[in-house]
Design a protein around this motif. Structure first.
Motif, mmCIF file in Angstrom:
data_model
loop_
_atom_site.group_PDB
_atom_site.id
_atom_site.type_symbol
_atom_site.label_atom_id
_atom_site.label_comp_id
_atom_site.label_asym_id
_atom_site.label_seq_id
_atom_site.Cartn_x
_atom_site.Cartn_y
_atom_site.Cartn_z
ATOM 1 N N UNK A 1 6.935 4.702 12.091
ATOM 2 C CA UNK A 1 7.146 5.578 10.947
ATOM 3 C C UNK A 1 5.901 6.369 10.603
ATOM 4 N N UNK A 2 4.735 5.740 10.775
ATOM 5 C CA UNK A 2 3.470 6.404 10.441
ATOM 6 C C UNK A 2 3.190 7.604 11.338
ATOM 7 N N UNK A 3 3.744 7.592 12.549
ATOM 8 C CA UNK A 3 3.510 8.717 13.469
ATOM 9 C C UNK A 3 4.762 9.584 13.631
ATOM 10 N N UNK A 4 5.739 9.395 12.730
ATOM 11 C CA UNK A 4 6.915 10.256 12.732
ATOM 12 C C UNK A 4 7.911 9.978 13.837
ATOM 13 N N UNK A 5 7.959 8.725 14.307
ATOM 14 C CA UNK A 5 8.893 8.372 15.382
ATOM 15 C C UNK A 5 9.922 7.352 14.903
ATOM 16 N N UNK A 6 10.440 7.551 13.700
ATOM 17 C CA UNK A 6 11.444 6.641 13.157
ATOM 18 C C UNK A 6 12.679 6.559 14.047
ATOM 19 N N UNK A 7 12.946 7.612 14.805
ATOM 20 C CA UNK A 7 14.116 7.632 15.676
ATOM 21 C C UNK A 7 14.054 6.647 16.820
ATOM 22 N N UNK A 8 12.898 6.040 17.047
ATOM 23 C CA UNK A 8 12.761 5.040 18.105
ATOM 24 C C UNK A 8 12.905 3.617 17.567
ATOM 25 N N UNK A 9 13.322 3.508 16.308
ATOM 26 C CA UNK A 9 13.540 2.208 15.681
ATOM 27 C C UNK A 9 15.026 1.891 15.701
ATOM 28 N N UNK A 10 15.400 0.800 16.356
ATOM 29 C CA UNK A 10 16.797 0.385 16.425
ATOM 30 C C UNK A 10 17.106 -0.616 15.318
ATOM 31 N N UNK A 11 18.348 -0.609 14.871
ATOM 32 C CA UNK A 11 18.788 -1.542 13.837
ATOM 33 C C UNK A 11 19.456 -2.783 14.428
ATOM 34 N N UNK A 12 19.869 -2.709 15.688
ATOM 35 C CA UNK A 12 20.467 -3.876 16.348
ATOM 36 C C UNK A 12 20.195 -3.772 17.845
ATOM 37 N N UNK A 13 20.573 -4.807 18.591
ATOM 38 C CA UNK A 13 20.242 -4.852 20.016
ATOM 39 C C UNK A 13 20.952 -3.761 20.802
ATOM 40 N N UNK A 14 22.192 -3.486 20.439
ATOM 41 C CA UNK A 14 22.903 -2.405 21.109
ATOM 42 C C UNK A 14 22.230 -1.072 20.879
ATOM 43 N N UNK A 15 21.758 -0.856 19.651
ATOM 44 C CA UNK A 15 21.044 0.373 19.342
ATOM 45 C C UNK A 15 19.746 0.487 20.105
ATOM 46 N N UNK A 16 19.069 -0.643 20.322
ATOM 47 C CA UNK A 16 17.826 -0.684 21.093
ATOM 48 C C UNK A 16 18.087 -0.173 22.516
ATOM 49 N N UNK B 1 0.846 -1.188 0.000
ATOM 50 C CA UNK B 1 0.000 0.000 0.000
ATOM 51 C C UNK B 1 0.883 1.240 0.000
ATOM 52 N N UNK B 2 0.356 2.335 -0.523
ATOM 53 C CA UNK B 2 1.151 3.565 -0.607
ATOM 54 C C UNK B 2 1.119 4.355 0.695
ATOM 55 N N UNK B 3 0.820 3.697 1.791
ATOM 56 C CA UNK B 3 0.771 4.282 3.132
ATOM 57 C C UNK B 3 0.963 3.126 4.109
ATOM 58 N N UNK B 4 0.859 3.403 5.384
ATOM 59 C CA UNK B 4 0.952 2.353 6.385
ATOM 60 C C UNK B 4 -0.135 1.309 6.141
ATOM 61 N N UNK B 5 0.218 0.036 6.250
ATOM 62 C CA UNK B 5 -0.732 -1.038 5.973
ATOM 63 C C UNK B 5 -1.722 -1.265 7.105
ATOM 64 N N UNK B 6 -1.598 -0.519 8.193
ATOM 65 C CA UNK B 6 -2.512 -0.643 9.324
ATOM 66 C C UNK B 6 -3.276 0.657 9.521
ATOM 67 N N UNK B 7 -4.455 0.538 10.114
ATOM 68 C CA UNK B 7 -5.262 1.718 10.419
ATOM 69 C C UNK B 7 -5.849 1.520 11.811
ATOM 70 N N UNK B 8 -5.551 2.427 12.702
ATOM 71 C CA UNK B 8 -5.953 2.310 14.100
ATOM 72 C C UNK B 8 -7.179 3.162 14.383
ATOM 73 N N UNK B 9 -8.104 2.586 15.127
ATOM 74 C CA UNK B 9 -9.296 3.307 15.569
ATOM 75 C C UNK B 9 -9.241 3.471 17.076
ATOM 76 N N UNK B 10 -9.572 4.639 17.565
ATOM 77 C CA UNK B 10 -9.520 4.902 19.002
ATOM 78 C C UNK B 10 -10.361 3.890 19.770
ATOM 79 N N UNK B 11 -9.835 3.330 20.834
ATOM 80 C CA UNK B 11 -10.601 2.375 21.637
ATOM 81 C C UNK B 11 -11.810 3.050 22.271
ATOM 82 N N UNK B 12 -12.893 2.309 22.481
ATOM 83 C CA UNK B 12 -14.059 2.894 23.154
ATOM 84 C C UNK B 12 -13.756 3.137 24.631
#
Length: 311
Positions: A239-254, A89-100
């Motif tokens: 990535x969909x919410x602009x928080x790519x900086x919280x994604x680690x590439x390895x365990x040390x980075x995590x 898909x040309x966007x995030x493949x998930x769509x979240x709805x606010x919980x009741x």
């Protein structure tokens, strides 16, 4: 819209039902989860058959034509691991709805100098020894911090104690652990995030709903990018919410990302105050764009099938 109760239908009955209804695109959400109907799909119940959302891997079923993904969850090269054609898909493949229930997001901590509270509400089956190793390393990097784990398996006291012992064996003081059984209702589950400052994702099987719920409650999530879809859902969601900086590439980075975020009280307070609004304005909660992207993908599949392609 027509609903069919197919729970008690045999595979042959289900296939006949689908064909009588003239379904052009059949979308299945179970993969190989409990109650799946892969054998009915194998009988080619519909011209185009699609797998999405409910199962984080290939079905391995040649009769399933397409898996719906996105470029973050399944980057170039991922196709080699799937029997299906990957439609991104040309966007995030998930769509979240606010919980009741209208549960309020977590508010800023009254004492910014108080110890950082890490947490994970993921399924215990995803919490591997390697995950515990990394979480212990995070706690070692952030003195005084605590870790709250909450999942369905913790209704069993013996399981809670076993997991606690596993972390103690990795150098984590038992007093720094909170091991919580499930709450009675969804509201109570979400309110438990009020006592978490940073959520820690699991790997190599990342969270999906758990990640969305944490973000909705104002709790940032640290994830580790895996090689396969199951380990990359967090990459797409963040990535969909602009928080790519919280994604680690390895365990040390995590460990480094978690520790750095814990040390940045100003950023934590800002995220806690703005994450819900950020989600609401993001593509992750944009149902209009999600439906438009989905419908365009389905139309392209039907067209491809009519031209002799796979979907």
């Amino acid at each position: 819209m027509t609903w069919r109760d197919a729970r008690r239908a045999s595979d042959a009955e289900l296939v006949s039902m689908i064909r009588r209804d003239g379904i052009d695109v059949l979308v299945e959400l179970s993969g190989h989860s409990l109650g799946h109907r892969q054998t009915a799909l194998a009988a080619r119940a519909a011209p185009v058959q699609v797998s999405t959302l409910g199962y984080p891997a290939t079905t391995g079923n040649p009769a399933v034509d397409v898996r719906l993904v996105d470029e973050r969850s399944d980057p170039e090269g991922s196709d080699a691991w799937c029997t299906e054609k990957l439609v991104r898909l040309d966007r995030c493949a998930w769509c979240f709805t606010a919980p009741p229930g209208g549960v309020a997001a977590a508010v800023a901590r009254p004492d910014a100098s108080a110890p950082i509270r890490f947490g994970s509400f993921n399924n215990l089956a995803k919490t591997t020894p390697a995950v515990l190793d990394v979480w212990a390393a995070v706690l070692a990097r952030v003195p005084g911090s605590t870790l709250t784990l909450k999942n369905g398996a913790f209704v069993d006291e013996e399981i809670r104690e076993r997991v606690g012992e596993e972390l103690v064996g990795r150098g984590v003081a038992r007093a720094r652990l909170r091991l919580l059984a499930p709450t009675e209702d969804a509201a109570g589950h979400l309110e438990a995030y009020h006592d978490v400052d940073i959520a820690l994702d699991t790997f190599p099987y990342a969270g999906t709903t758990t990640t969305c719920e944490a973000l909705w409650m104002g709790v940032p999530v640290v994830t580790l990018a895996g090689e396969l879809h199951a380990g990359r859902v967090g990459v797409s969601l963040l990535g969909a919410v602009g928080l790519d900086g919280l994604v680690a590439e390895d365990r040390g980075g995590y460990v480094e990302i978690a520790a750095s975020l814990a040390a940045d009280g100003e950023r934590l307070a800002s995220l806690r105050a703005t994450l819900r609004e950020r989600m609401e304005r993001s593509v992750l909660m944009d149902r209009t764009s999600f439906c438009a992207s989905l419908h365009a993908a389905y139309a392209a599949m039907v067209e491809a099938r009519a031209a002799g392609g796979r979907g």
